[in-house]
Structures are given as C-alpha cells and as structure tokens.
Scaffold this active site. Sequence first.
Site, mmCIF file in Angstrom:
data_model
loop_
_atom_site.group_PDB
_atom_site.id
_atom_site.type_symbol
_atom_site.label_atom_id
_atom_site.label_comp_id
_atom_site.label_asym_id
_atom_site.label_seq_id
_atom_site.Cartn_x
_atom_site.Cartn_y
_atom_site.Cartn_z
ATOM 1 C CG HIS A 75 34.054 39.866 47.422
ATOM 2 N ND1 HIS A 75 35.413 40.042 47.305
ATOM 3 C CD2 HIS A 75 33.503 40.847 46.666
ATOM 4 C CE1 HIS A 75 35.670 41.072 46.519
ATOM 5 N NE2 HIS A 75 34.526 41.575 46.111
ATOM 6 C CG ASP A 105 37.629 37.593 48.383
ATOM 7 O OD1 ASP A 105 36.641 36.848 48.311
ATOM 8 O OD2 ASP A 105 37.590 38.795 48.065
ATOM 9 N N GLY A 177 32.299 46.425 41.310
ATOM 10 C CA GLY A 177 32.130 45.769 40.023
ATOM 11 C C GLY A 177 33.446 45.389 39.388
ATOM 12 C CG ASN A 178 36.957 47.843 38.482
ATOM 13 O OD1 ASN A 178 36.536 48.974 38.659
ATOM 14 N ND2 ASN A 178 37.485 47.457 37.339
ATOM 15 C CB SER A 179 35.417 42.648 43.124
ATOM 16 O OG SER A 179 35.572 43.638 44.099
ATOM 17 C CB THR A 195 40.935 41.814 45.816
ATOM 18 O OG1 THR A 195 41.412 40.733 45.024
ATOM 19 C CG2 THR A 195 40.223 41.270 47.040
ATOM 20 N N GLY A 235 55.145 23.227 61.063
ATOM 21 C CA GLY A 235 54.808 22.785 62.415
ATOM 22 C C GLY A 235 55.400 23.606 63.522
#
Length: 329
Positions: A75, A105, A177-179, A195, A235
Amino acid sequence: RSNTVAVAGSASYADAAEIAMPAVVNIYTRKYVRRLAVEGDAFGQQYITPQERVEGSLGSGVIVSTDGYVLTNHHVIAGAYQILVSLHDGRDAQAKLVGVDQETDLAVLKIQLPDLTAIRFGDAQHMRIGDVVLAIGNPLGVGQTVTQGIISAAARYGLELNIQENYLQTDAAINQGNSGGALVDTTGKLVGINTAIQSPTGGSVGIGYAIPADTAQKVLNDIIQYGHVIRGWIGVESQALNAFASRSLGLEPGQGMLVRSVFRDGPGAAAGLQPGDIITHFDGVPATTTRAGMKRITNAQPGEKITVSFLRSGQKGEVSLTIGIRPGG
C-alpha cells in the site's frame, strides 16, 4: 535474550538501533490520482469532468540484501509511477518495483547503490509476549525515528486488512509513514514489517501490527525467484471445530479441522482424505484452528510430503500427502 547496556542505572537499546537503522529507508512516491469534479458554466449548467492530479506519499522500507533488494508494504507504493528511496546515510536512489503480494500487503523493490547495509532476519516465531522491540521508520515524514515497546500479542488475525493475516502486535509507537519499516528485537534483527495501526484518532494509541519476518522472507524469496508467491495447497476446504466439538472428540479446545469438501484432482483426494474427516495434526503438530493449521500448508514448498492425522467416524487415521501448488498462487 537482551543486549541492553546499563548506563548510570538506566537501560539502553542504542546498540540495537545503531545496527538496524542503516538498513531502514524512507520511501517517497508520486502517483496519478483520478477524480470526478462537478463544474458549472455561465448558463448555470452543471457537468462532471474527470480530472487528474499528481499526489505524493511517504512510507518506509527495509534493505534486506547488499545487492539492493528492499521490502516495504504494497500500500506504500501502490499505483506509483515514481519511487524514491532515501537512505540513512543521506543517499537517494530511484527504485524499481520487482513484485508485489497483495495477500500479505508486501512489495519488493530494487535499488542500485554500492556499499549497502542489509538487515539481519530474526526469529519472529519465537518472540514472546513481553519481549522488547523497536519500531524504525519515517512517521509523518519527520525523518527516521526509533520508538520502543513490547510484543503485545502474536498471531493476530481477523482484522480484515489482508487475506493472509498473522500479525505481531506491538505497543511501540507506529504512525502514518511507518508502514513498511522495521520492527526489530534488542539485537537489531528484523522480526516484523510494520504495517498497520488500530486507532480511533488516526494516530498511535499503542495498537500496532507487523507482518512476521519469516512471512516477509518467504514473500521476498518467492518474488525474486518466481515473480510471485508460491503457496502450498492440499485441495480441501475446511472449517474449525468449536470448543464443545473438540472436547467431545477428546481434543484440546479449538483443535481440529473439519473437512467440508475435497477437490477431485487435488492432493487431499489423491491421499484419500474424505469430506467429514477431522484433521487433528500436520506432521504431529496439532491443527488448532483452520488459519493456524493451514499456515503450515501455505508456507510449505510444493512437492514436500507431510503426514496428516485425522479422525474418521471416531477412528484414527493417517496419510502421507504431497503438497501441491495453490491455484492462482
């Protein structure tokens, strides 16, 4: 486990910060943003026109190899036509997008600069609640910042942030801004990629989430090698048992995965699993919830053999199963 240094009766994590900070970068992006605007003319007529403008955004990232690979959040760079990476030592570089994994992400970038410092990966799976951690990133664009806290919880999921959720929770201050930045232990090793936060105000209130480093490392390696993430598959479709059902079968509360259906040509069918089976263990490890149990599968390499223990009509069974590749990655 700690390498704190006592100075005049206080504890310091300066050594850990000094080790990790050169590997944490600031990321600046530019992207085109389209929107619809309502305008009017001299005759009072209103009409809708599409408009396009350039917006900037910021985030953080972590250098994970000396040849220039950088991990960050998807992001942070989604939709960007330009990605600038700013290093701790003041150097800048244009970054190339190598690949993304929207399910976690995460995104992998590549920069071309000499003498890079790469972070070391830590053991996220053995982090304990109460362990001290440092969050390093670029909150609110003020520049590289280190905050300190503890691991507040592990294996957080159900937040509906991403498809693959297995977060470390921390009270180390994390803000916009830490992301994409680093969550490190007291030796300076990477244990998570910061995140998201949970907050009624948009600012840090002590509930932050990080993607565990082992998950990030798998995504990194797969994207570099294959261009996308390879996830294992057996499966079957399953659902967790509730505590009452688990106890009635002699299992621990929450243990057991009820097989609802088996894909005709999947690995489970080839091994002999049937609808109605209750999976109790993977390689001897209890299948405690559907999410935790299936993480063992999605992280496995296709072709790997595992032993699946199950109950069928009250009788114990066991099969050897070969992990397949999940359709669609």
